[in-house]
Design a protein around this motif. Structure first.
Motif, PDB file in Angstrom:
ATOM      1  N   LEU A  19       2.462   3.001 -14.812  1.00  7.92           N
ATOM      2  CA  LEU A  19       1.694   1.904 -14.447  1.00  7.92           C
ATOM      3  C   LEU A  19       3.276   1.985 -13.161  1.00  7.92           C
ATOM      4  O   LEU A  19       3.259   1.602 -11.898  1.00  7.92           O
ATOM      5  N   TRP A  79       3.028   4.392 -10.360  1.00  6.91           N
ATOM      6  CA  TRP A  79       2.114   3.969  -9.486  1.00  6.91           C
ATOM      7  C   TRP A  79       2.604   2.868  -8.676  1.00  6.91           C
ATOM      8  O   TRP A  79       3.247   2.625  -6.924  1.00  6.91           O
ATOM      9  N   PHE A  80       3.714   1.612  -9.087  1.00  6.05           N
ATOM     10  CA  PHE A  80       4.482   1.037  -8.235  1.00  6.05           C
ATOM     11  C   PHE A  80       5.034   1.398  -7.417  1.00  6.05           C
ATOM     12  O   PHE A  80       5.503   1.044  -5.932  1.00  6.05           O
ATOM     13  N   THR A  82       3.635   3.448  -4.008  1.00  4.02           N
ATOM     14  CA  THR A  82       3.161   2.204  -3.391  1.00  4.02           C
ATOM     15  C   THR A  82       4.998   1.571  -2.574  1.00  4.02           C
ATOM     16  O   THR A  82       3.971   1.420  -1.539  1.00  4.02           O
ATOM     17  N   GLN A 123      -2.599  -5.033 -15.584  1.00  3.39           N
ATOM     18  CA  GLN A 123      -2.642  -3.626 -15.379  1.00  3.39           C
ATOM     19  C   GLN A 123      -2.987  -3.495 -13.658  1.00  3.39           C
ATOM     20  O   GLN A 123      -1.761  -4.702 -13.082  1.00  3.39           O
ATOM     21  N   GLN A 124      -3.377  -2.819 -13.733  1.00  2.00           N
ATOM     22  CA  GLN A 124      -2.554  -1.883 -12.270  1.00  2.00           C
ATOM     23  C   GLN A 124      -3.207  -3.680 -10.478  1.00  2.00           C
ATOM     24  O   GLN A 124      -2.670  -3.481  -9.911  1.00  2.00           O
ATOM     25  N   ARG A 125      -4.476  -4.064 -11.405  1.00  2.00           N
ATOM     26  CA  ARG A 125      -4.922  -5.118 -10.945  1.00  2.00           C
ATOM     27  C   ARG A 125      -3.740  -6.192 -10.435  1.00  2.00           C
ATOM     28  O   ARG A 125      -4.410  -7.074  -9.492  1.00  2.00           O
ATOM     29  N   LEU A 159      -0.602  -5.936 -10.567  1.00  5.96           N
ATOM     30  CA  LEU A 159       0.259  -5.535 -10.228  1.00  5.96           C
ATOM     31  C   LEU A 159      -0.099  -5.546  -8.064  1.00  5.96           C
ATOM     32  O   LEU A 159       0.835  -6.069  -7.265  1.00  5.96           O
ATOM     33  N   GLU A 160      -1.715  -4.968  -7.968  1.00  4.65           N
ATOM     34  CA  GLU A 160      -2.008  -5.068  -6.545  1.00  4.65           C
ATOM     35  C   GLU A 160      -2.066  -6.393  -5.637  1.00  4.65           C
ATOM     36  O   GLU A 160      -1.787  -7.088  -4.732  1.00  4.65           O
TER      37      GLU A 160
END
Length: 483
Positions: free
Chosen positions: A376, A379-380, A383, A455-457, A459-460
Motif C-alpha cells: 500500500l 502505491w501511495f 500516486t 485498504q487502497q479505497r 487512501l484514495e
C-alpha cells in the motif's frame, strides 16, 4: 454495597460489554475518527464523587455509548496518524482475561505459567532478531521504559559501579549519541538516569533522514579529545516523524571502533523482523547490544506493550537486581525473577495478548500484514509522485509519508501555515485524521498507514480530500496575497 455480583449479573454485564465491543469492531472499516470540529469539547468533567452506586447495566451502557459516540478512534481504518494501531480482537480478549486473573509477574514463584508465557514470548521475538548468542529481555509498559532500560544497561556495561555508587562515581561526563530525529524518550531517560539531558548528542541527519555517520564519528572524536566519556550510540529503526531507519551496519561498525554500546530503538520498525520478505529493512539489527520493540505499534497490540531485549543477559541482573526479604522463597534454582531484571515491581501481564495472537494467527499473519502495508505504501508513494499538488519530502522506508505542497512559498513560516491549513481542512469533519510534523527543520504533512483494516479505497478517499483542501487553501492564500 459490596463489590460482588452473582453469576447471572456477571454474565449479563459481560455479554453487554461484548455486544458494545463487537458493534464497535464492526464499524471500524468505515467509522469516523472523531466528532466534527464544531462538536468537540475539551471541558473537564465536574460531577461530584458518587456516594451511592447506580444500576450497573445502565452505567455500562452509558459509558460504552459515550466513549464510542464521542471518542477519538485510533483503531479506525480512517486513522492515518501516529503509531496507534487497530488491535487484534484476540488481543482484546487476552486483555480481559489478564484483568480478570490479575497475575503478578514480579516473581516466577507467584505467577508461574504467566511468567513462563512471557519468557517464551520474549524468546520468540529474540529468535526473530537473529542473535546467535544468549539473549534476555522483558516486557515493559512501552517504548519509553524500554529505552530507559536499555540506556541503564549500556551505563552498567561501560561503568559497572554506577548502579551502586551513582553517576558521581564516574570520572568524567558520559555521552550518548542519537540522531536529530530520534525519540524524545532518550532525552527523558538521560535526565532520569542522572546523566543529564545535555549528555545526549543529537547528530544531524542525511537527506534520507538517517543519522549522519561521518558527523557521528567526528562528534565522538571531539568528545574523546575533550576527555568526555562516550558510551552509547542509539540507532533508530523507524523514526516517529518519517519512519526512517538508520544505517545499522555502519553504526555497528562505529560502535566496534570506539567500543560503544549499540542500542536500536526499533519501537516501530523492528517489527520488520517478523517478515522474511522485508527483514532486510533492518539488516544489521542482530549486531545490536540492545533493542526496543513496541508490539502496540506495528504488531497491532492494544496499549500498553513494549519489550527490551539484550544480547548481554548477564547485565539485566547487574542493572536491575535487588534483594528483599518478603518475596516468595523456593528450594530449587529458577530463572531470574522479573522484578530483578526490569524497572517494574508489581506489573501486569503485557505479553499474553501477543502470545495469544501468535498462537491463534501465527507469524505468517504478521508477514502478510507487514507485506500488505508496504505494498500500500508503494502505491501511495507512486500516486503522490504523479500528483499536481503534493510531493514527497523524503522517500519513505516504511509506511509513513512526509508530504509538502508543490506550490507552497519559500519561507518556512508561511509554508507551515499552509500545510496546517490542509490538515485542518481534511480533519474538520472528523472522518479521517492526518497531522503535521517537522522533519529536518521543515514542516510536512504526515500520513501513516497503521491499521490492518486500511485498504487502497481509504487512501484514495484521503487523497481526494487532500487535493480539494489544497485547492481551497492555496486559492485563499493567493486571494489574500492579491489584496
Amino acid at each position: 454495597m459490596g463489590f460482588e455480583f452473582d453469576s447471572d449479573t456477571r454474565r449479563q454485564l459481560g455479554y453487554r460489554l461484548i455486544e458494545h465491543i463487537d458493534r464497535f469492531f464492526e464499524s471500524l472499516p468505515s467509522c469516523a475518527v472523531q466528532l466534527p470540529a464544531e462538536q468537540r469539547t475539551f471541558d473537564e468533567l465536574r460531577d461530584s464523587i458518587p456516594e451511592l452506586g447506580d444500576n450497573a447495566s445502565r452505567v455500562l451502557d452509558d459509558v460504552c455509548r459515550e466513549m464510542i459516540d464521542q471518542g477519538f478512534h485510533v483503531p479506525s481504518a480512517n486513522y492515518f496518524g501516529l503509531m496507534n494501531p487497530t488491535p487484534t480482537y484476540v488481543a482484546v480478549l487476552a486483555e480481559t482475561l489478564v484483568a480478570a486473573l490479575n497475575p503478578q509477574l514480579a516473581t516466577l514463584a507467584r505467577s508461574q505459567l504467566a511468567s513462563k508465557i512471557e519468557q517464551e514470548t520474549v524468546g520468540w521475538i529474540g529468535e526473530r532478531v537473529g542473535w546467535n548468542r544468549p539473549f534476555g529481555g522483558t516486557f515493559t509498559s512501552g517504548g519509553n521504559e524500554a529505552n530507559f532500560s536499555a540506556l541503564a544497561l549500556a551505563l552498567t556495561a561501560k561503568f559497572p559501579n554506577a548502579m551502586n555508587d551513582g553517576v558521581q562515581s564516574i570520572a568524567g561526563a558520559p555521552i550518548l549519541y542519537v540522531s536529530s530525529e530520534a525519540h524524545h524518550s532518550l532525552d527523558k531517560s538521560a535526565g532520569l538516569l542522572g546523566l543529564g539531558r545535555k549528555a545526549v548528542r543529537r547528530i544531524p541527519v542525511t537527506d534520507r533522514v538517517q543519522l549522519n555517520v561521518d558527523r557521528l564519528d567526528l562528534a565522538i572524536r571531539e568528545d574523546v579529545a575533550a576527555q568526555r566519556l562516550p558510551f552509547c550510540v542509539v540507532a533508530t529503526a523507524g523514526t516517529t516523524n518519517s519512519g526512517a531507519i538508520d544505517d545499522l551496519p555502519a553504526l555497528a561498525a562505529i560502535c566496534r571502533k570506539y567500543k560503544l554500546w549499540l542500542h536500536v530503538d526499533g519501537a516501530y520498525g523492528a517489527a520488520a523482523i517478523f517478515s522474511d520478505k522485508h527483514r532486510d529493512l533492518v539488516r544489521g539489527i542482530e549486531q545490536a547490544d540492545s533493542i526496543t520493540i513496541d508490539p502496540h505499534k506495528w504488531l497491532a497490540m492494544p496499549f500498553a506493550a513494549g519489550v527490551v531485549l539484550t544480547s548481554h543477559p548477564e547485565l539485566l541482573g547487574a542493572t536491575f537486581g535487588v534483594t528483599t526479604p518478603y518475596m516468595p522463597k523456593v528450594n530449587r534454582p529458577l530463572p531470574p525473577d522479573n522484578f530483578a531484571i526490569s524497572t517494574q515491581w508489581t506489573r501486569r501481564m503485557n505479553s499474553l495478548k501477543l502470545w495469544l495472537t501468535l498462537r491463534v494467527h501465527g507469524r505468517q499473519a504478521y508477514e502478510e500484514h507487514i507485506d500488505r502495508q508496504l505494498e500500500l505504501a508503494k502505491w501511495f508513494a507512486e500516486t503522490i509522485g504523479k500528483s499536481d499538488d503534493f510531493e514527497l519530502f523524503v522517500a519513505p522506508m516504511l509506511p509513513i509519508f512526509n508530504l509538502r505542497l508543490k506550490d507552497s512559498p519559500g519561507d518556512e513560516a508561511t509554508s507551515a501555515k499552509l500545510h496546517q491549513g490542509v490538515v485542518d481542512d481534511v480533519t474538520r469533519d472528523g472522518k479521517q485524521w492526518i497531522s503535521t510534523t517537522v522533519v529536518n527543520g521543515q514542516t510536512v504533512i504526515r500520513v501513516m498507514i497503521i491499521s490492518y483494516l486500511t485498504q487502497q479505497r481509504h487512501l484514495e478517499e484521503l487523497l481526494e480530500r487532500m487535493h480539494r483542501a489544497a485547492d481551497r487553501i492555496l486559492g485563499e492564500s493567493a486571494a489574500s496575497s492579491a489584496r
